[in-house]
Design an enzyme around this catalytic site. Structure first.
Site, PDB file in Angstrom:
ATOM      1  N   HIS A 131      -1.348  -0.972   2.307  1.00 22.42           N
ATOM      2  CA  HIS A 131      -0.388  -2.175   2.807  1.00 22.42           C
ATOM      3  C   HIS A 131      -1.107  -2.660   3.995  1.00 22.42           C
ATOM      4  O   HIS A 131      -0.058  -2.828   4.880  1.00 22.42           O
ATOM      5  CB  HIS A 131       0.974  -1.597   2.798  1.00 22.42           C
ATOM      6  CG  HIS A 131       1.956  -2.827   2.494  1.00 22.42           C
ATOM      7  ND1 HIS A 131       3.038  -2.730   1.930  1.00 22.42           N
ATOM      8  CD2 HIS A 131       1.839  -4.022   2.906  1.00 22.42           C
ATOM      9  CE1 HIS A 131       3.568  -3.776   1.949  1.00 22.42           C
ATOM     10  NE2 HIS A 131       2.964  -4.693   2.748  1.00 22.42           N
TER      11      HIS A 131
ATOM     12  N   ARG B 123       4.234  -7.349  -3.257  1.00 22.69           N
ATOM     13  CA  ARG B 123       4.893  -6.121  -2.861  1.00 22.69           C
ATOM     14  C   ARG B 123       4.701  -5.074  -4.215  1.00 22.69           C
ATOM     15  O   ARG B 123       4.411  -5.762  -5.148  1.00 22.69           O
ATOM     16  CB  ARG B 123       6.545  -6.658  -2.870  1.00 22.69           C
ATOM     17  CG  ARG B 123       6.687  -7.270  -1.606  1.00 22.69           C
ATOM     18  CD  ARG B 123       6.972  -6.083  -0.579  1.00 22.69           C
ATOM     19  NE  ARG B 123       7.103  -6.808   0.870  1.00 22.69           N
ATOM     20  CZ  ARG B 123       6.629  -7.404   1.691  1.00 22.69           C
ATOM     21  NH1 ARG B 123       5.251  -7.394   1.587  1.00 22.69           N
ATOM     22  NH2 ARG B 123       6.984  -7.766   2.752  1.00 22.69           N
TER      23      ARG B 123
END
Lengths: 310, 310
Positions: free
Chosen positions: B273, B225
Site C-alpha cells: 500500500h 482499496r
C-alpha cells in the site's frame, strides 16, 4: 518495381520475420536470405543486420544498402562497406515507443525502489513506512530522436529532465547542455540514461572518469550500444558505491558471456538487447518507398552520413 | 490563527512525519499525537488517518475533521463520525505524480514481460528473439483525479486507453464509457487498472463476474482499496488463466496476512500500500488554508460529500 530479388543478410530468426513482413506488405518481391543468395551479382538492394564479416564484397551491383535498424555501427565497422553505394537505415516510429517505454520502466524501477519490494515479497515483509520513492534528477546523454522522445515523456510524467548532446538543442522544458558542458550536465543529474549512437567518439564513453563526475550513488541506464560502456569501470563504480545500480540492455560482448559478473550482480538488471526492436512491417514500407525514390532519382530518406557515422 | 492545539490520530510513524511537517510549515502550532491528546474537548481541528475505533466520540468541540489522505473510507466506516462537522481530505498534487508512476510501472512490467527477463537473468539466459512486448489495450476503472491523470499519461506514452466511470466524462483521446457500459468497457481492454474510491457500490466490485467479462488472459492492477477486490475470486481467475497476472498495492486485510497465497503466487506482484502516499508538507499547507477559510466563513476546499462517500 522489383525486377531482381532483394538480398537479406542477418541471423535466421530476424531474417524470417522480415521475409514474413515482405510477404504481407510487398508480396510481389522475392527475398533471398543468407545461403539462398547464390548469385550476389543480381542483387541491387541488400538489407543487412549483423551480417557476417567479409560477406559484402561479393555484391558488386548494389544500388542501395539498408540497415534493418536505427543503428549502423554494425555496418560502419565493416572494412568492406561499399563506398559508392548509398546506405539507409530504418527509422521506425514504433522504435521510440518501445525505447521510451523501456527507459521509463528502468527509471521507475529505481525511483520506486521496486527491487526492495520484490525482495520484501519473497520474504513476506510488509514495510509500509519506508520511503517508497527516491528523489531523482534525470539526465539523457544523447538527444537524437530516441533520446528526445524519452526526455519529453519523462518530463510528461513529472520528472526534472536535463539532456546533453554535442551540438546545441532546444527542447521545451528540458534543460539542454552541449559541447563543453558535459561535466556540468553530469554533476546536475543522478540518473543517467545513455542513448548515444555508437561512433569512434562514443566508444568507451561510459568509463571511470565519467562515472566520477556524477553525484555519488547515481544510477545508470544504457540502451545505446555495449561498446559505449567500460564494464570493468562500471563494476568498480558499483563496488565503491559511486553508482548505486545499473539497468543495462547492451553489453561489450553480446550475448553477454556466461562468466560475466554482471549476470548475478545484485545491483544490475539485465535484458538481452531488446529495449527496442525494429518492427519489420513499418520497415518494409520504408524500404519500398526509398527504392521507388532511387528509381526516380529522388532524394533518399534516412540516408546515413558516413562522416558522422550515423 | 491556531489558539488551540491540533489533534492527530494516526499510527505513530505517520504521525511523526506530520508533526515534522507542521514544525517546518507552521511552527507556531502545537500538534498533539494520540495519547498526548489528554483533553479532547480543547481540540477544534482533528486530523485522522486509520484512527482507532471509538476514538472520535471524545472530541465534542470539533469545527473541522481532516482525513490525512485522498481516501475517506477509513472515516466513513466509523459509526462515531460526527454528523455536523465538515470533513475534508488532502488532495495532494504529488499524489497523482506517485500514483501514475506506480501505474505506469505496473503496466510496463506486464507489457514488456519484465518478469521473464528477471528470471532469464537469474539463469543467465540471453533470449534475444522472444517477442519482448505484449499488445495491450488499457482500461482505467474510475476516472477521478487520479484515474484521469494515469489515463492521460499512459496515452502520452503511446498506449490505447479507455476508461469507465459511473457518470459521463469527456477526456481528450481517451475512450470514455459510463453508466451501463461497464461490460462493453471490460470486453474492450486486456489491462484493467482499478482506481475507484471505496464505497458501498465498489465493495467487492473486482469479483469473478467482472473478471469473466474481460478477455481471457487479462492483467489486473489494483491501486484503489483492498476491499474492492475479492481475493478468493482473483486467485481462481489466475488459476483458470482468465487473468494472466496481477499487480496489487492493496488487500482485503492489511498488512497482508502471512498465510495469504498471494505472497508467493508466481503471477502476482505485491507492494505494501505504497503506490501513493500523501506528502505531509503539501498537506499541512492545505489544512492551514482550510482552517483560515473556516475562520472566515469561506467555502471549504476538498470537502467530503457524505452522501457519495468520497
Amino acid at each position: 518495381m522489383f525486377q531482381k530479388p532483394i538480398g537479406l543478410l542477418t541471423p535466421k530468426p530476424i531474417g524470417e520475420s522480415w521475409i514474413k513482413a515482405f510477404q504481407k506488405e510487398a508480396p510481389e518481391v522475392t527475398v533471398l536470405l543468407n545461403e539462398a543468395l547464390t548469385d550476389p551479382s543480381e542483387v541491387e538492394l541488400l538489407l543487412v543486420w549483423k551480417h557476417p564479416k567479409s560477406s559484402l564484397q561479393r555484391f558488386n551491383n548494389l544500388q542501395l544498402l539498408y540497415s534493418l535498424g536505427a543503428g549502423v555501427d554494425h555496418l560502419m565497422s565493416d572494412p568492406d562497406i561499399p563506398k559508392d553505394v548509398p546506405i539507409c537505415r530504418i527509422v521506425d516510429p514504433l522504435l521510440a515507443f518501445s525505447m521510451s517505454n523501456y527507459i521509463v520502466y528502468a527509471v521507475l524501477d529505481f525511483q520506486r525502489r521496486m527491487d526492495k519490494y520484490r525482495q520484501d515479497q519473497q520474504q513476506k515483509i510488509w514495510d509500509h513506512y519506508a520511503a517508497p520513492e527516491r528523489s531523482i534528477r534525470i539526465g539523457v546523454l544523447g538527444l537524437g530522436t530516441l533520446g528526445q522522445d524519452a526526455a519529453l515523456k519523462l518530463k510528461g510524467l513529472g520528472f526534472d529532465v536535463a539532456g546533453y548532446s554535442p551540438s546545441p538543442k532546444n527542447i521545451p522544458e528540458i534543460t539542454c547542455h552541449h559541447g563543453d558542458q558535459l561535466s556540468a550536465f553530469l554533476q546536475s543529474v543522478n540518473v543517467l540514461i545513455c542513448t548515444v549512437p555508437y561512433t569512434s567518439k562514443t566508444h568507451a564513453l561510459l568509463n571511470a572518469s565519467l562515472f566520477q563526475q556524477l553525484p555519488k550513488g547515481s544510477y545508470l541506464i544504457n540502451v545505446a550500444r555495449g561498446k559505449v560502456q567500460v564494464e570493468k569501470d562500471l563494476l568498480e563504480a558499483l563496488e565503491t558505491h559511486q553508482l548505486s545500480g545499473a539497468f543495462l540492455d547492451v553489453f561489450e560482448t553480446e550475448p553477454l558471456p556466461k562468466d560475466s559478473p554482471l549476470w548475478h550482480h545484485p545491483k544490475v538488471q539485465i535484458t538481452p538487447h531488446i529495449a527496442s526492436i525494429t518492427k519489420p512491417e513499418a520497415g518494409v514500407r520504408q524500404i519500398v518507398a526509398n527504392w521507388e525514390r532511387i528509381q526516380n532519382n529522388a532524394p533518399l530518406e534516412h540516408q546515413v552520413n558516413l562522416q558522422k557515422g550515423y
